[in-house]
Scaffold this motif. Structure first.
Motif, PDB file in Angstrom:
ATOM      1  N   ALA A  86      33.454  30.549  40.086  1.00 14.68           N
ATOM      2  CA  ALA A  86      32.384  29.573  40.273  1.00 14.68           C
ATOM      3  C   ALA A  86      31.834  29.634  41.691  1.00 14.68           C
ATOM      4  CB  ALA A  86      32.896  28.164  39.959  1.00 14.68           C
ATOM      5  N   LEU A  87      32.731  29.627  42.682  1.00 11.23           N
ATOM      6  CA  LEU A  87      32.287  29.654  44.069  1.00 11.23           C
ATOM      7  C   LEU A  87      31.591  30.973  44.392  1.00 11.23           C
ATOM      8  CD1 LEU A  87      32.168  28.228  46.796  1.00 11.23           C
ATOM      9  CD2 LEU A  87      34.428  29.164  47.307  1.00 11.23           C
ATOM     10  N   THR A  88      32.108  32.059  43.878  1.00  8.06           N
ATOM     11  CA  THR A  88      31.509  33.367  44.122  1.00  8.06           C
ATOM     12  C   THR A  88      30.065  33.412  43.627  1.00  8.06           C
ATOM     13  OG1 THR A  88      33.654  34.491  43.995  1.00  8.06           O
ATOM     14  CG2 THR A  88      31.705  35.833  43.615  1.00  8.06           C
ATOM     15  N   TYR A  89      29.828  32.980  42.393  1.00  7.00           N
ATOM     16  CA  TYR A  89      28.475  33.020  41.836  1.00  7.00           C
ATOM     17  C   TYR A  89      27.551  32.028  42.528  1.00  7.00           C
ATOM     18  CZ  TYR A  89      30.206  35.952  38.024  1.00  7.00           C
ATOM     19  OH  TYR A  89      30.748  36.976  37.302  1.00  7.00           O
ATOM     20  N   LEU A  93      27.283  35.874  45.227  1.00  7.65           N
ATOM     21  CA  LEU A  93      28.133  37.033  45.443  1.00  7.65           C
ATOM     22  C   LEU A  93      28.702  37.554  44.128  1.00  7.65           C
ATOM     23  CD1 LEU A  93      30.177  35.595  48.452  1.00  7.65           C
ATOM     24  CD2 LEU A  93      28.219  37.154  48.595  1.00  7.65           C
ATOM     25  N   ARG A  94      29.438  38.653  44.236  1.00  5.79           N
ATOM     26  CA  ARG A  94      30.285  39.167  43.172  1.00  5.79           C
ATOM     27  C   ARG A  94      31.678  39.359  43.757  1.00  5.79           C
ATOM     28  NH1 ARG A  94      26.696  37.344  41.006  1.00  5.79           N
ATOM     29  NH2 ARG A  94      25.346  38.203  39.375  1.00  5.79           N
ATOM     30  N   GLY A  95      32.644  39.531  42.904  1.00  5.54           N
ATOM     31  CA  GLY A  95      34.031  39.560  43.362  1.00  5.54           C
ATOM     32  C   GLY A  95      34.303  40.576  44.446  1.00  5.54           C
ATOM     33  N   ASN A  96      33.703  41.777  44.330  1.00  6.46           N
ATOM     34  CA  ASN A  96      33.983  42.817  45.331  1.00  6.46           C
ATOM     35  C   ASN A  96      33.180  42.628  46.610  1.00  6.46           C
ATOM     36  OD1 ASN A  96      31.491  43.465  44.343  1.00  6.46           O
ATOM     37  ND2 ASN A  96      32.033  45.516  43.623  1.00  6.46           N
ATOM     38  N   ASN A 100      39.207  39.588  51.380  1.00  7.88           N
ATOM     39  CA  ASN A 100      39.895  38.780  52.402  1.00  7.88           C
ATOM     40  C   ASN A 100      39.213  37.447  52.681  1.00  7.88           C
ATOM     41  OD1 ASN A 100      42.035  40.698  52.943  1.00  7.88           O
ATOM     42  ND2 ASN A 100      40.485  41.952  53.954  1.00  7.88           N
ATOM     43  N   TRP A 101      38.514  36.945  51.667  1.00  6.94           N
ATOM     44  CA  TRP A 101      37.987  35.579  51.699  1.00  6.94           C
ATOM     45  C   TRP A 101      38.688  34.787  50.602  1.00  6.94           C
ATOM     46  CZ3 TRP A 101      34.104  33.754  55.019  1.00  6.94           C
ATOM     47  CH2 TRP A 101      33.472  34.724  55.809  1.00  6.94           C
ATOM     48  N   SER A 102      38.929  33.505  50.848  1.00  7.79           N
ATOM     49  CA  SER A 102      39.647  32.666  49.894  1.00  7.79           C
ATOM     50  C   SER A 102      38.852  31.418  49.548  1.00  7.79           C
ATOM     51  CB  SER A 102      41.009  32.243  50.459  1.00  7.79           C
ATOM     52  OG  SER A 102      41.887  33.333  50.524  1.00  7.79           O
TER      53      SER A 102
END
Length: 246
Positions: A86-89, A93-96, A100-102
């Motif tokens: 959810a936070l990525t989208y 962004l995308r997962g890759n 090293n981000w959390s």
């Protein structure tokens, strides 16, 4: 001379790095969801929550994990996968794109020993809520996990940025209008005297809007078509809480 082991590691840490210095690191590196992105889709995965069970074949069969040594199979459950997605989208962004981000939840049960059940992230209303998360470089995540004064300032910032605070009864008495640590509270973060935006805001974009629309369409599709284990009542309740139009 052998160095002394402090009774509390946090005290040893504070002796070397002040709260203001910690907050300067967080202020300059944290990535926040744009309030417009939050308004587009407050919760991205209302069907999931921490410790929720996983199903495969469109929610028709349990998804099991088998222990290679014992052969015992157990029902797989959610850790932090869908909060991360959810936070990525919502950040475009995308997962890759984020090594090293959390993903750090802002609201949860404050317990540095991790002994208490975190009923807030086990609540689907808040688990994948993008106003309840901030992206931090992985080494800094420990500050939000174990330093209550850091978590308090994140909550104050989120309150003034999104106009929202967690409504769970477990944190109903928590004060969010003032950070309680005025000297350390970052100058770029909003408070009751200023409506500034944090340095790390990721501006809403058409691609974020498309991802939000696709996710909402999928929720609507699953309500009608997913298998028998899809938590329809939960999804409808979460949508009603956030005024999401299904």
């Amino acid at each position: 001379m052998t160095p002394r082991i402090a009774e509390d590691g946090l005290e040893a840490h504070r002796a070397e790095l002040s709260l203001s210095e910690v907050m300067r690191l967080i202020e300059r590196t944290a990535r926040w969801v744009d309030p417009e992105s939050f308004e587009r889709l407050p919760v991205w995965y209302p069907e999931h929550s921490r410790k929720g069970l996983f199903y495969k074949n469109n929610w028709s069969e349990p998804q099991m994990n088998r222990n290679r040594q014992t052969g015992v199979a157990v029902h797989k459950h959610e850790g932090n996968l869908y909060a991360n997605k959810a936070l990525t989208y919502a950040l475009g962004l995308r997962g890759n794109d984020r090594p090293n981000w959390s993903c750090c939840h802002i609201w949860g049960i404050d317990d540095a020993s991790y002994a208490s059940t975190n009923v807030i992230v086990q609540d689907a209303r808040y688990y994948s809520c993008v106003a309840n998360m901030v992206l931090l470089p992985t080494p800094l995540k420990a500050f939000t996990d174990v330093m209550p004064e850091v978590k308090a300032m994140l909550r104050t910032c989120a309150y003034h940025l999104y106009g929202w605070r967690c409504g769970h009864e477990a944190v109903s008495s928590v004060d969010v209008e003032s950070p309680g640590h005025d000297i350390a509270y970052p100058e770029s973060w909003p408070n009751d005297a200023r409506s500034s935006r944090p340095l790390g805001i990721v501006t809403f974009s058409s691609s974020i809007g498309r991802d939000a629309s696709r996710r909402l369409d999928r929720i609507r599709f699953d309500l009608q078509n997913a298998g028998p284990h899809y938590p329809r009542e939960q999804v409808i309740a979460v949508a009603a809480y956030w005024n999401m139009q299904l």
